[in-house]
Structures are given as structure tokens and as C-alpha cells.
Design a protein around this motif. Sequence first.
Motif, PDB file in Angstrom:
ATOM      1  N   ASN A  35       0.800  -1.121   0.079  1.00 57.38           N
ATOM      2  CA  ASN A  35       0.000  -0.078   0.071  1.00 57.38           C
ATOM      3  C   ASN A  35       0.931   1.340  -0.021  1.00 57.38           C
ATOM      4  OD1 ASN A  35      -2.597  -1.129   0.198  1.00 57.38           O
ATOM      5  ND2 ASN A  35      -2.268  -1.743   2.247  1.00 57.38           N
ATOM      6  N   PHE A  36       2.252   0.885  -0.310  1.00 54.79           N
ATOM      7  CA  PHE A  36       3.108   2.222  -0.436  1.00 54.79           C
ATOM      8  C   PHE A  36       3.363   2.909   0.754  1.00 54.79           C
ATOM      9  CE2 PHE A  36       1.564   1.443  -4.547  1.00 54.79           C
ATOM     10  CZ  PHE A  36       2.560   1.076  -5.129  1.00 54.79           C
ATOM     11  N   GLN A  37       3.160   2.292   2.005  1.00 50.88           N
ATOM     12  CA  GLN A  37       3.119   3.085   3.367  1.00 50.88           C
ATOM     13  C   GLN A  37       4.416   2.733   3.948  1.00 50.88           C
ATOM     14  OE1 GLN A  37      -0.256   0.967   5.272  1.00 50.88           O
ATOM     15  NE2 GLN A  37      -1.759   2.469   4.670  1.00 50.88           N
ATOM     16  N   SER A  38       4.781   3.620   4.704  1.00 52.70           N
ATOM     17  CA  SER A  38       6.114   3.310   5.501  1.00 52.70           C
ATOM     18  C   SER A  38       6.086   2.453   6.664  1.00 52.70           C
ATOM     19  CB  SER A  38       6.832   4.855   6.149  1.00 52.70           C
ATOM     20  OG  SER A  38       7.835   4.769   6.741  1.00 52.70           O
ATOM     21  N   THR A  39       7.250   1.694   6.922  1.00 55.48           N
ATOM     22  CA  THR A  39       6.982   0.817   8.266  1.00 55.48           C
ATOM     23  C   THR A  39       7.887   1.105   9.086  1.00 55.48           C
ATOM     24  OG1 THR A  39       8.996  -0.348   7.238  1.00 55.48           O
ATOM     25  CG2 THR A  39       7.230  -1.141   6.262  1.00 55.48           C
ATOM     26  N   GLY A  40       8.452   2.412   9.042  1.00 53.82           N
ATOM     27  CA  GLY A  40       9.297   3.169  10.165  1.00 53.82           C
ATOM     28  C   GLY A  40      10.668   2.436  10.143  1.00 53.82           C
ATOM     29  N   THR A  41      10.985   1.391   9.279  1.00 52.27           N
ATOM     30  CA  THR A  41      12.416   0.938   9.128  1.00 52.27           C
ATOM     31  C   THR A  41      13.603   2.138   8.555  1.00 52.27           C
ATOM     32  OG1 THR A  41      11.706  -1.174   8.799  1.00 52.27           O
ATOM     33  CG2 THR A  41      13.748  -0.843   8.161  1.00 52.27           C
ATOM     34  N   PHE A 120      18.499  -5.921   1.307  1.00 55.88           N
ATOM     35  CA  PHE A 120      17.471  -5.453   0.453  1.00 55.88           C
ATOM     36  C   PHE A 120      16.271  -5.275   1.180  1.00 55.88           C
ATOM     37  CE2 PHE A 120      14.034  -6.479  -2.789  1.00 55.88           C
ATOM     38  CZ  PHE A 120      13.895  -5.305  -3.578  1.00 55.88           C
ATOM     39  N   ALA A 121      15.276  -4.470   1.122  1.00 61.13           N
ATOM     40  CA  ALA A 121      13.931  -4.494   1.660  1.00 61.13           C
ATOM     41  C   ALA A 121      14.056  -4.980   3.431  1.00 61.13           C
ATOM     42  CB  ALA A 121      13.231  -5.407   1.108  1.00 61.13           C
ATOM     43  N   PRO A 152       8.319  -3.932  -7.980  1.00 59.90           N
ATOM     44  CA  PRO A 152       8.118  -2.915  -9.286  1.00 59.90           C
ATOM     45  C   PRO A 152       9.334  -1.880  -9.270  1.00 59.90           C
ATOM     46  CG  PRO A 152       5.934  -3.299  -8.556  1.00 59.90           C
ATOM     47  CD  PRO A 152       6.861  -3.713  -7.523  1.00 59.90           C
ATOM     48  N   ALA A 153      10.362  -1.870 -10.163  1.00 60.76           N
ATOM     49  CA  ALA A 153      10.987  -0.778 -10.279  1.00 60.76           C
ATOM     50  C   ALA A 153      12.098  -0.884  -8.993  1.00 60.76           C
ATOM     51  CB  ALA A 153      10.409   0.568 -10.309  1.00 60.76           C
ATOM     52  N   ALA A 154      12.532  -2.267  -8.910  1.00 60.84           N
ATOM     53  CA  ALA A 154      13.502  -2.379  -7.743  1.00 60.84           C
ATOM     54  C   ALA A 154      14.753  -1.627  -8.034  1.00 60.84           C
ATOM     55  CB  ALA A 154      13.879  -4.065  -7.549  1.00 60.84           C
ATOM     56  N   GLU A 155      15.318  -1.525  -8.999  1.00 66.12           N
ATOM     57  CA  GLU A 155      16.403  -0.786  -9.411  1.00 66.12           C
ATOM     58  C   GLU A 155      16.432   0.751  -8.731  1.00 66.12           C
ATOM     59  OE1 GLU A 155      19.405  -2.041 -12.465  1.00 66.12           O
ATOM     60  OE2 GLU A 155      17.536  -2.028 -13.452  1.00 66.12           O
ATOM     61  N   PHE A 156      15.163   1.260  -8.721  1.00 67.54           N
ATOM     62  CA  PHE A 156      15.008   2.452  -8.162  1.00 67.54           C
ATOM     63  C   PHE A 156      14.722   2.440  -6.688  1.00 67.54           C
ATOM     64  CE2 PHE A 156      11.742   5.835  -6.837  1.00 67.54           C
ATOM     65  CZ  PHE A 156      12.692   6.867  -7.129  1.00 67.54           C
ATOM     66  N   PHE A 157      13.874   1.658  -6.077  1.00 67.20           N
ATOM     67  CA  PHE A 157      13.259   1.617  -4.868  1.00 67.20           C
ATOM     68  C   PHE A 157      14.453   1.065  -3.936  1.00 67.20           C
ATOM     69  CE2 PHE A 157       9.217   1.870  -6.769  1.00 67.20           C
ATOM     70  CZ  PHE A 157       8.578   2.874  -6.163  1.00 67.20           C
ATOM     71  N   TYR A 158      15.510   0.324  -4.254  1.00 68.88           N
ATOM     72  CA  TYR A 158      16.336  -0.458  -3.486  1.00 68.88           C
ATOM     73  C   TYR A 158      17.135   0.730  -2.571  1.00 68.88           C
ATOM     74  CZ  TYR A 158      20.867   0.273  -5.732  1.00 68.88           C
ATOM     75  OH  TYR A 158      22.131   0.863  -5.931  1.00 68.88           O
ATOM     76  N   GLU A 159      17.244   1.595  -2.895  1.00 71.11           N
ATOM     77  CA  GLU A 159      17.794   2.854  -2.085  1.00 71.11           C
ATOM     78  C   GLU A 159      17.359   3.355  -0.877  1.00 71.11           C
ATOM     79  OE1 GLU A 159      20.992   3.581  -2.807  1.00 71.11           O
ATOM     80  OE2 GLU A 159      21.153   4.088  -4.780  1.00 71.11           O
ATOM     81  N   SER A 160      15.935   2.522  -0.822  1.00 72.17           N
ATOM     82  CA  SER A 160      15.358   3.065   0.446  1.00 72.17           C
ATOM     83  C   SER A 160      15.208   1.711   1.303  1.00 72.17           C
ATOM     84  CB  SER A 160      13.827   3.848   0.163  1.00 72.17           C
ATOM     85  OG  SER A 160      13.215   3.634   1.224  1.00 72.17           O
ATOM     86  N   PRO A 161      15.065   1.774   2.654  1.00 73.52           N
ATOM     87  CA  PRO A 161      14.768   0.601   3.310  1.00 73.52           C
ATOM     88  C   PRO A 161      13.295   0.102   2.866  1.00 73.52           C
ATOM     89  CG  PRO A 161      15.673   1.999   5.029  1.00 73.52           C
ATOM     90  CD  PRO A 161      15.622   2.901   3.425  1.00 73.52           C
ATOM     91  N   ASP A 162      12.344   1.030   2.781  1.00 76.51           N
ATOM     92  CA  ASP A 162      11.032   0.628   2.324  1.00 76.51           C
ATOM     93  C   ASP A 162      11.016   0.467   0.891  1.00 76.51           C
ATOM     94  OD1 ASP A 162      10.164   0.442   4.811  1.00 76.51           O
ATOM     95  OD2 ASP A 162       9.194   2.342   4.923  1.00 76.51           O
ATOM     96  N   VAL A 163      10.387  -0.497   0.619  1.00 80.48           N
ATOM     97  CA  VAL A 163      10.169  -0.762  -1.277  1.00 80.48           C
ATOM     98  C   VAL A 163       8.701  -1.098  -1.666  1.00 80.48           C
ATOM     99  CG1 VAL A 163      12.592  -1.387  -1.467  1.00 80.48           C
ATOM    100  CG2 VAL A 163      11.215  -3.197  -1.220  1.00 80.48           C
ATOM    101  N   ALA A 164       8.500  -0.767  -2.619  1.00 78.58           N
ATOM    102  CA  ALA A 164       7.081  -1.362  -3.300  1.00 78.58           C
ATOM    103  C   ALA A 164       7.318  -2.892  -3.340  1.00 78.58           C
ATOM    104  CB  ALA A 164       6.852  -0.556  -4.498  1.00 78.58           C
ATOM    105  N   ALA A 165       6.481  -3.397  -2.880  1.00 80.68           N
ATOM    106  CA  ALA A 165       6.510  -5.162  -2.654  1.00 80.68           C
ATOM    107  C   ALA A 165       4.900  -5.756  -2.771  1.00 80.68           C
ATOM    108  CB  ALA A 165       7.166  -5.501  -1.274  1.00 80.68           C
ATOM    109  N   PHE A 166       4.831  -6.826  -3.486  1.00 84.70           N
ATOM    110  CA  PHE A 166       3.792  -7.489  -3.700  1.00 84.70           C
ATOM    111  C   PHE A 166       3.870  -8.724  -3.835  1.00 84.70           C
ATOM    112  CE2 PHE A 166       3.601  -3.133  -5.596  1.00 84.70           C
ATOM    113  CZ  PHE A 166       2.559  -2.594  -5.117  1.00 84.70           C
ATOM    114  N   ASN A 167       2.742  -9.406  -3.242  1.00 84.56           N
ATOM    115  CA  ASN A 167       2.761 -11.125  -3.650  1.00 84.56           C
ATOM    116  C   ASN A 167       2.545 -11.521  -4.952  1.00 84.56           C
ATOM    117  OD1 ASN A 167       3.037 -12.477  -1.265  1.00 84.56           O
ATOM    118  ND2 ASN A 167       1.171 -11.918  -0.450  1.00 84.56           N
ATOM    119  N   LEU A 168       3.073 -12.289  -5.771  1.00 84.92           N
ATOM    120  CA  LEU A 168       2.883 -12.646  -7.013  1.00 84.92           C
ATOM    121  C   LEU A 168       2.211 -14.028  -6.626  1.00 84.92           C
ATOM    122  CD1 LEU A 168       3.152 -12.871 -10.067  1.00 84.92           C
ATOM    123  CD2 LEU A 168       4.806 -14.155  -9.728  1.00 84.92           C
TER     124      LEU A 168
END
Length: 418
Positions: A35-41, A120-121, A152-168
Motif C-alpha cells: 500500500n506504499f506505506q512506511s514501515t518505520g524501518t 534489500f528490503a 516493481p522498479a527495484a533498481e530505483f526503490f532499493y535505495e530506500s529501506p521501504d520498497v514497493a512489494a507485492f505477492n505474486l
Amino acid sequence: MRIIVATAAAVALLSSGAARAQTADVPDNLEKLSNFQSTGTTEFRFIEQSGEYADGIRKTLERITLPDGFKIELYAIVPDARHMAVGPQGIVTFVGTRKDKVWSVTDRNKDRKADEVKDFAPSLTFSIPNGPCFSNDGFLYIAEQNRVLLFPAAEFFYESPDVAAFNLVAKGDLIPTDEESFNHTARVCKIGPDGKIYISLGQPFNVAPAEKLDKYNKYGIGGIIRMNTDGTGREVYTYGVRNSVGHDFHPVTGELWFTDNQVDGMGDDIPPGEINHQTAAGQNFGAPWYGGGDVRTNEYKGEEPPADVVMPAVETVAHAADLGMEFYEGSMFPAKYRNAIFSAQHGSWNRTTPVGARVMVTFIDDEGNATTEPFAEGWIDENGEYLGRPVDVAELRDGSILVSDDLAGALYRISYDK
């Protein structure tokens, strides 16, 4: 806050029961990340890339033999390094483990050595995230013991502790939970030329018992499954596989090739390991009726095998543990290596005289005939001691290849100087 972990200490920590106990209490933040929410990590674990540990690995690499013109160098210290996925933009390489970490490896100054290795993540709780793979459009998939995650877009989001992540594939839906095992749990994945994701599912036994076969065939355990990259359309693509931990698609024909680890306990020299060639959906490669090649298992020697079992394209030395593989598509190496398979032999775990622990190359002619030979070897010393255990091979954008090693906790780069 930036945490630097000395390499030796990191390896010990990640291997310890205490580390597993700590991570067991960490909440799974997948719903928040979806849900693109911060986890506090806020913290990463960074792995030190210099010092005595790195120097010791470089010393080992001095004994590795390669064909003329090739050289091998330390690329990165990566604890428990297993299968790799190189980002389509060449920014970062993701490295899976058989524990609870996925590592991101970045060469920021492009000197062909990693400057940064971090988890990562870190807000997610992984369970045997052995198998990362990328789609051409930059979607990262990670195949765990019993889940497949999409980033999605892991090469961009990996710089942050929180990343966009979903179940396949949600946790518990890759295989039935009552079939989870500590044995043969390392999954691998690749996106095929049809745009589907292919995932190997090793069966947990040395030789699968007859009463399990119908269930295993239904779910693709002891085989390779494929599905659409939105998780729909799951089907069993490959049957009769004991434990494959490496597959890729021929760059010209698009056909699937895969390694398979064969039955233990039949002697030092049988059965052979396998590199297999699949030409159509639904083919059966002989397990558990065959232990490897045409060697029949004791448990099924009186049983009639399925019709039209496909025998291996290449038989490899028994118990060398052929794992990760990749077709070479680069232009750095001499032309004869174009469209050849580079594969890793992890090494035998119970053979009287150890074998393997090397990188192999398999050449395939226009008729599909294949021959295999050693390419990089020397990780077993004169005393039969393992100095490293290669796991996987991945190609960088410059045409060099990376080799992972889960014993040394490292990635090596093999390049060619004309």
C-alpha cells in the motif's frame, strides 16, 4: 543510521541460531509495502568490502585456473551468496540466500568492483529467498521456499529501506504447507521468451515415494512450473525433476535448459548429474524412476517408467552438484562462447573424494548436441578441502560474468582481455 558489519562477524551472525530467533519476531510488513506505506524501518546492514577477509579470498583466487586470456577477481563480499539477478539497467545486482537475507550489490564508480553491499528490503521477513530474477522491464521477482514476491522498479526503490512489494504467489500457495521441508528448498526463477515466469520446485526426498507422486505432479513439486507475471495461469511445465537449481532459455531457440541434482547413496561414481534440454511443455525427465542418466533407482527398478522419458543432453560427473546456469550473450568473450552455457558445480557433500567446486562451460552445436568441459577450477585444494563452492553464474552488461560462492560469501568477476 548506517551500520557497518565486519565480514567475518556478519557471516557468523547470519549463520547463528540467535540471528534466526531475532528475525522470527520481526513483523511481516508486506501489506504496508503493498500500500506504499512506511514501515518505520530506517537502517540497512552494510557489509565491509575490504580488510583481511577480502584479502584471504583474493589469495584463494590466485590458484584458480582459466583458459588463456581470462582472469578472475573478487567483485564483492556477500554473505551466503546464492543466486543472482542483474538489473536490466546494470545499476544493481540482487543476490539471494538460503537464509533470511537478500543483498543488493552496487558498483557505483564502475571500476568493476562493488562499492556497496547492503540488505534489500530490510523491513521484510524473508524465508529462504534463494531465487531472484528480473523481467526485461525491470520487475524483480524473488522465489522463496513457499512464496514469490514482486518488486516493481527495484533498481530505483532499493535505495530506500521501504520498497514497493507485492505477492505474486502468496505465502503457503507455492506448495502445500504440509510439503514444506528443510531439504531441497532453494527455488530459482527466470522469465521465459513467452513472458511467463518459470519456477523450479525441488521435491524433498532423495527418491520420492510412490504415494507422493500424484500430489507432486499436481503442484509441480519435482518439476518446473510456469505462470503469467500477474500470478494467473499456473501450470506444470516440466515433470520428472529431482531437484533443479538452475535453468535458462536458449537465446536463439527459446528452449528451456536446466541442471538437475541426482540421487545420493548409490556410490561415488553413479548416477551422473544432468544438464537437460526441454523442447515442449509437459515433458518428463525421469525422476524418480531414474536416479540420473539411464541409471535406475533401487526403489523403482521393478517399475515401468513413463513413456518417452527425455534423457539428459549432458551427463556430468556424479555428485558434483550442478546448480546455477546462464546462457552467455555478451561480446567480451571470444566468439566460441556466444550462446554457450556457463554453469556452477557446487561440489559433492558426501563423495569419498570431493569433486566439482568449479565453473563449467557447455557448447551446443546447430543440431542441439552439447558437450561440457571445465572453465574455472581450483576451489578444491590438494587435501580435498573446499576453498569455495560456486553456486550461480550471471552476466554483467559489459559481457563479463559473475560467479557466486556461498562458502566464501563472495561474488567473483571473470573477464577476458583481448
